[in-house]
Design an enzyme around this catalytic site. Structure first.
Site, mmCIF file in Angstrom:
data_model
loop_
_atom_site.group_PDB
_atom_site.id
_atom_site.type_symbol
_atom_site.label_atom_id
_atom_site.label_comp_id
_atom_site.label_asym_id
_atom_site.label_seq_id
_atom_site.Cartn_x
_atom_site.Cartn_y
_atom_site.Cartn_z
ATOM 1 N N HIS A 190 -4.525 -4.372 -1.923
ATOM 2 C CA HIS A 190 -4.887 -3.983 -0.565
ATOM 3 C C HIS A 190 -5.097 -2.481 -0.423
ATOM 4 C CE1 HIS A 190 -2.771 -7.947 0.706
ATOM 5 N NE2 HIS A 190 -4.009 -8.142 0.292
ATOM 6 N N VAL A 206 0.832 -1.212 0.000
ATOM 7 C CA VAL A 206 0.000 0.000 0.000
ATOM 8 C C VAL A 206 0.864 1.258 0.000
ATOM 9 C CG1 VAL A 206 -1.865 -1.203 1.196
ATOM 10 C CG2 VAL A 206 -0.188 0.074 2.544
ATOM 11 N N GLY A 257 13.907 -16.252 1.599
ATOM 12 C CA GLY A 257 13.170 -17.106 2.512
ATOM 13 C C GLY A 257 12.074 -17.874 1.805
ATOM 14 N N GLY A 295 9.200 -10.931 -3.947
ATOM 15 C CA GLY A 295 9.228 -10.358 -2.609
ATOM 16 C C GLY A 295 7.989 -10.631 -1.790
ATOM 17 N N CYS A 320 -14.020 8.112 5.190
ATOM 18 C CA CYS A 320 -14.909 8.103 6.339
ATOM 19 C C CYS A 320 -15.741 6.836 6.322
ATOM 20 C CB CYS A 320 -15.807 9.337 6.325
ATOM 21 S SG CYS A 320 -17.012 9.368 7.671
#
EC number: 2.3.1.286
Length: 291
Positions: free
Chosen positions: A136, A120, A263, A235, A144
């Site tokens: 996202h 984001v 990883g 990533g 609001c």
């Protein structure tokens, strides 16, 4: 400033011509030859810009914000907006890195049709990518929860300063969390900015844990995937279900899946190409092959 038609891929502190990077590019390049590749990025592409990662190697364990916490707990909202304000001062100098620029270059070169991101932070757009599907949402936009009024994060943080003079300066040394906000205490007296239209609760226009990606957004991601000859994951550990859903779509289409990540990921065993390493150097070298 308007991004150039073909974003450059500037020098990077990594070594793009190292033997292991050359081997990675040799393994990935054939996927780009016959059709554009769909690219899905995660937090790991932004770590070289100085934004911490929730799950990367060496990252401390953290629990991302849940929307029910935010909406139901006024103290939680105080901590959130206080952390957002202090973090904004520390993260103001964050810039796209060579990985972001490489993806923009690949799009300009016709090797990809755009980028799907779980981030984001807005760095893909700032790097020059033209078609960006933000699964996202965008952290730069606030809305609001009552009337739907949208405003910028900067405007809300300016209101925070007006309501809480001196708070940001008093907490300038606070630790920065993986979402770019600061970890601050002593927020019991903090005043939270309300909606300037109706006084309702303001929230970032992003998808938090406990929420779902809006169907039109996921459809835009599927559209990029449906026209692609392969799916590249860059990533991301794929700990979030939305990314896994896109992998399932790619598998049903029978297209190759490639991974660049430091990883393990949730789909390592299903990858056609698996690169263990940072996205910056590999993507930079990959884009340089066509530039």
């Amino acid at each position: 400033m308007t991004p150039p038609d073909a974003p450059s891929t500037p020098d990077t502190p990594h070594t793009p011509d190292a033997p292991d990077t050359r081997a990675a590019v040799d393994a990935l390049a054939p996927l780009f030859e016959d059709a554009p590749v769909a690219v899905l990025t995660g937090a790991g592409i932004s770590t070289d810009s100085g934004i911490p990662d929730y799950r990367g190697a060496g990252s401390p364990p953290r629990t991302p914000m849940r929307i029910d916490q935010f909406m139901e707990d006024p103290q939680y909202r105080r901590r959130f907006w206080a952390g957002a304000r202090v973090g904004s001062a520390r993260m103001g100098g964050v810039q796209p890195n060579a990985g972001h620029l490489a993806i923009a270059h690949l799009e300009a070169a016709g090797r990809i049709d755009g980028v799907i991101t779980q981030n984001v932070d807005g760095l893909h757009r700032r790097a020059g990518s033209r078609t960006v599907v933000e699964l996202h949402g965008s952290g730069a936009v606030v809305r609001c929860t009552v009337c739907g009024h949208r405003t910028s994060r900067d405007e809300v943080l300016a209101s925070f300063d007006a309501l809480n003079p001196g708070f940001a300066e008093a907490h300038a040394g606070a630790e920065i969390a993986p979402d770019g906000d600061a970890v601050v205490g002593g927020v019991g007296d903090v005043l939270v900015p309300p909606c300037p239209v109706c006084g309702g609760i303001l929230r970032p226009d992003v998808v938090y844990f406990g929420e779902v990606v809006p169907p039109p957004v996921f459809a835009a991601a599927e559209s990029l995937l449906n026209g692609a000859g392969a799916l590249l994951l860059a990533g991301t550990s794929l700990a979030v279900n939305t990314g896994v859903r896109l992998v399932h779509r790619a598998e049903r289409r029978g297209i190759p899946i490639a991974i660049i990540n430091r990883g393990p990921t949730a789909v390592d065993a299903r990858a056609t190409v698996r690169i263990e390493g940072g996205t910056t150097e590999v993507l930079h070298a990959l884009a340089s092959r066509w530039g």
